[in-house]
Design a protein around this motif. Structure first.
Motif, PDB file in Angstrom:
ATOM      1  N   ALA A  19       0.954  -1.212   0.042  1.00 54.40           N
ATOM      2  CA  ALA A  19       0.043  -0.015  -0.147  1.00 54.40           C
ATOM      3  C   ALA A  19       0.930   1.329  -0.003  1.00 54.40           C
ATOM      4  O   ALA A  19       1.004   2.214   0.916  1.00 54.40           O
ATOM      5  N   SER A  20       1.749   1.397  -1.190  1.00 51.01           N
ATOM      6  CA  SER A  20       2.685   2.279  -1.131  1.00 51.01           C
ATOM      7  C   SER A  20       2.890   2.955  -2.503  1.00 51.01           C
ATOM      8  O   SER A  20       2.146   2.640  -3.550  1.00 51.01           O
ATOM      9  N   VAL A  38      -3.231 -10.126  -7.422  1.00 48.49           N
ATOM     10  CA  VAL A  38      -2.267  -9.339  -6.682  1.00 48.49           C
ATOM     11  C   VAL A  38      -2.700  -9.064  -5.033  1.00 48.49           C
ATOM     12  O   VAL A  38      -3.807  -8.593  -4.889  1.00 48.49           O
ATOM     13  N   VAL A  39      -1.721  -9.771  -4.118  1.00 47.48           N
ATOM     14  CA  VAL A  39      -2.120  -9.313  -2.625  1.00 47.48           C
ATOM     15  C   VAL A  39      -1.205  -8.276  -2.335  1.00 47.48           C
ATOM     16  O   VAL A  39      -0.021  -8.555  -2.500  1.00 47.48           O
ATOM     17  N   LEU A  40      -1.827  -7.354  -1.844  1.00 44.44           N
ATOM     18  CA  LEU A  40      -1.094  -6.121  -1.162  1.00 44.44           C
ATOM     19  C   LEU A  40      -1.021  -6.464   0.269  1.00 44.44           C
ATOM     20  O   LEU A  40      -2.136  -6.075   1.132  1.00 44.44           O
ATOM     21  N   PHE A  41       0.196  -6.718   1.027  1.00 43.20           N
ATOM     22  CA  PHE A  41       0.202  -6.951   2.185  1.00 43.20           C
ATOM     23  C   PHE A  41       0.820  -5.641   2.994  1.00 43.20           C
ATOM     24  O   PHE A  41       2.033  -5.292   2.562  1.00 43.20           O
ATOM     25  N   ASP A  42       0.035  -5.082   3.928  1.00 39.79           N
ATOM     26  CA  ASP A  42       0.761  -3.772   4.627  1.00 39.79           C
ATOM     27  C   ASP A  42      -0.001  -3.594   6.004  1.00 39.79           C
ATOM     28  O   ASP A  42      -1.083  -3.889   6.135  1.00 39.79           O
ATOM     29  N   ALA A  45       1.336   1.435   8.580  1.00 37.05           N
ATOM     30  CA  ALA A  45       2.322   2.121   9.462  1.00 37.05           C
ATOM     31  C   ALA A  45       2.573   3.374   8.483  1.00 37.05           C
ATOM     32  O   ALA A  45       2.486   4.495   8.931  1.00 37.05           O
ATOM     33  N   PHE A  46       2.951   2.988   7.334  1.00 40.87           N
ATOM     34  CA  PHE A  46       3.457   4.155   6.288  1.00 40.87           C
ATOM     35  C   PHE A  46       2.429   4.101   5.129  1.00 40.87           C
ATOM     36  O   PHE A  46       2.154   5.274   4.665  1.00 40.87           O
ATOM     37  N   GLY A  47       1.986   2.955   4.863  1.00 41.74           N
ATOM     38  CA  GLY A  47       1.302   2.852   3.711  1.00 41.74           C
ATOM     39  C   GLY A  47      -0.265   3.617   4.065  1.00 41.74           C
ATOM     40  O   GLY A  47      -0.483   3.915   5.087  1.00 41.74           O
ATOM     41  N   SER A  48      -1.111   3.663   2.857  1.00 36.83           N
ATOM     42  CA  SER A  48      -2.126   4.309   2.947  1.00 36.83           C
ATOM     43  C   SER A  48      -3.290   3.731   2.094  1.00 36.83           C
ATOM     44  O   SER A  48      -2.927   3.262   1.078  1.00 36.83           O
ATOM     45  N   GLU A  49      -4.636   3.726   2.606  1.00 32.99           N
ATOM     46  CA  GLU A  49      -5.625   3.024   1.631  1.00 32.99           C
ATOM     47  C   GLU A  49      -5.864   4.122   0.614  1.00 32.99           C
ATOM     48  O   GLU A  49      -6.161   3.633  -0.568  1.00 32.99           O
ATOM     49  N   ARG A  56      -8.836  -0.321  -5.634  1.00 30.07           N
ATOM     50  CA  ARG A  56      -9.647  -1.236  -4.610  1.00 30.07           C
ATOM     51  C   ARG A  56     -10.546  -1.916  -5.114  1.00 30.07           C
ATOM     52  O   ARG A  56     -11.025  -3.125  -4.497  1.00 30.07           O
ATOM     53  N   ASP A  57     -11.394  -1.613  -5.840  1.00 33.06           N
ATOM     54  CA  ASP A  57     -12.342  -2.467  -6.784  1.00 33.06           C
ATOM     55  C   ASP A  57     -12.006  -3.564  -7.636  1.00 33.06           C
ATOM     56  O   ASP A  57     -12.799  -4.252  -8.361  1.00 33.06           O
ATOM     57  N   HIS A  58     -10.680  -3.582  -7.867  1.00 32.34           N
ATOM     58  CA  HIS A  58     -10.450  -4.704  -8.955  1.00 32.34           C
ATOM     59  C   HIS A  58     -10.638  -6.015  -8.597  1.00 32.34           C
ATOM     60  O   HIS A  58     -10.257  -6.212  -7.378  1.00 32.34           O
ATOM     61  N   PRO A  59     -11.191  -6.684  -9.321  1.00 30.16           N
ATOM     62  CA  PRO A  59     -11.649  -7.878  -8.884  1.00 30.16           C
ATOM     63  C   PRO A  59     -10.422  -9.032  -8.536  1.00 30.16           C
ATOM     64  O   PRO A  59     -10.438 -10.001  -7.911  1.00 30.16           O
TER      65      PRO A  59
END
Length: 339
Positions: A19-20, A38-42, A45-49, A56-59
């Motif tokens: 999330a960067s 694709v899995v975004l692991f975060d 602490a520094f990353g943001s939604e 966000r809505d990508h299947p």
């Protein structure tokens, strides 16, 4: 040992610290090239939604909240992954504020991510290193190629801790390759800039703070005489490098990923001011006590030719075009700083 090339289409990828700025661009790049997931692991602490709001809505995208300091989180997230991009890190400014946390994440966090790759038989890891492995100060000048040694004389402790932590991360990758056969490519990023730009990178602050000052009608500031060399790389070029590192047959290599050419801080501030619509002439200021400043010994160029030989990559976006895209994003509906 299995083939080191990992096709994007049909495969699952884990982006640790996803999330960067770099994570969001790389996720889009992998999805555009047919990644199954694709899995975004975060841990945010520094990353943001906000940095990944456009995806966000990508299947085929999944956002997982987890911490690199918790191995079970990584073990679960890496299940079924063919490739893993290791991005999670404290940068120099964060390292200055919290060196204990930075060393934990940049060393033990990398070790945990590599162990999750080993346990889940991930075929290839791509490690986000930095040109900070060459250090700072009087020794950093001329052509910086991959065998360039580490220089630390006169540099701020946080900068040296950051660079040293990236050296250790690279060696952990080599260790997992030697002991466990894990294919890996290390990419030594220059300072990254582009859409969803954040405020955490010491050199990128020259860009983002100049935009902010020009927008407020203030004179942009140049530290010293403006002759200091900086080397940036556009985030879209870097996302492409990450993809090509997975796709290539290369393994066990460390290569520079830099922009087409270096720039001085004065040239940079003038270019940003021009592209942001113009403003007062820059004012030259001295160092602020206690503020981390990254310096080199003279003009330098971070050579990227080895990256073309190893993974077929070369930068395509020059500073003028990359800055134009960044400023357009800042001025648009998404014009909030990402992470």
């Amino acid at each position: 040992m299995p083939d080191a090339a990992v096709p994007i289409a049909g495969n699952r990828f884990l982006l640790v610290g996803g999330a960067s700025l770099v994570g969001s661009a790389t996720a889009a790049e992998l999805l555009d090239h047919g990644a199954a997931e694709v899995v975004l692991f975060d841990n945010f602490a520094f990353g943001s939604e906000e940095a990944v709001a456009h995806l966000r809505d990508h299947p085929r995208l999944r956002l997982v909240r987890g911490d690199v300091m918790r191995l079970p989180d990584l073990l679960r997230a890496a299940e079924g992954a063919a490739g893993a991009l290791l991005l999670a890190a404290y940068m120099t400014l964060s390292m200055d504020r919290d060196p204990w946390g930075g060393l934990d994440v940049n060393i033990r966090g990398v070790q945990n991510a590599l162990e999750a790759c080993r346990a889940n038989r991930v075929r290839k890891a791509v490690f986000a290193s930095s040109n900070a492995v060459y250090g700072y100060g009087p020794g950093v000048s001329g052509e910086l190629v991959e065998p360039t040694p580490f220089h630390s004389q006169g540099a701020p402790p946080a900068a040296i801790l950051y660079g040293a932590s990236k050296i250790i991360g690279e060696q952990l990758c080599r260790d997992y390759g030697r002991k466990h056969g894990l294919h890996h490519v290390t990419l030594r990023y220059s300072t990254v800039y582009g859409e969803r730009q954040h405020y955490r990178a010491a050199n990128a602050l020259y860009i983002i703070e100049t935009i902010d000052r020009v927008r407020r009608g203030l004179a942009p500031q140049v530290l010293g005489d403006g002759s200091e060399t900086k080397h940036f790389v556009y985030v879209g070029d870097l996302a492409r490098a990450n993809r090509m590192a997975f796709e290539s047959a290369a393994t066990g290599v460390a290569v520079n990923c830099s922009g087409p050419e270096p720039i001085t801080t004065l040239e940079l501030v003038r270019l940003v001011t021009e592209l942001a619509g113009g403003g007062p002439a820059p004012e030259f200021v001295g160092e602020e006590p206690g503020k981390v400043r990254l310096t080199s010994g003279g003009p330098f160029r971070i050579a990227h030719e080895e990256a073309e030989r190893a993974i077929g990559w070369r930068p395509e976006v020059g500073m003028r075009e990359g800055l134009r895209r960044l400023i357009a994003w800042r001025d648009g509906n998404e014009g909030r700083a990402g992470a």
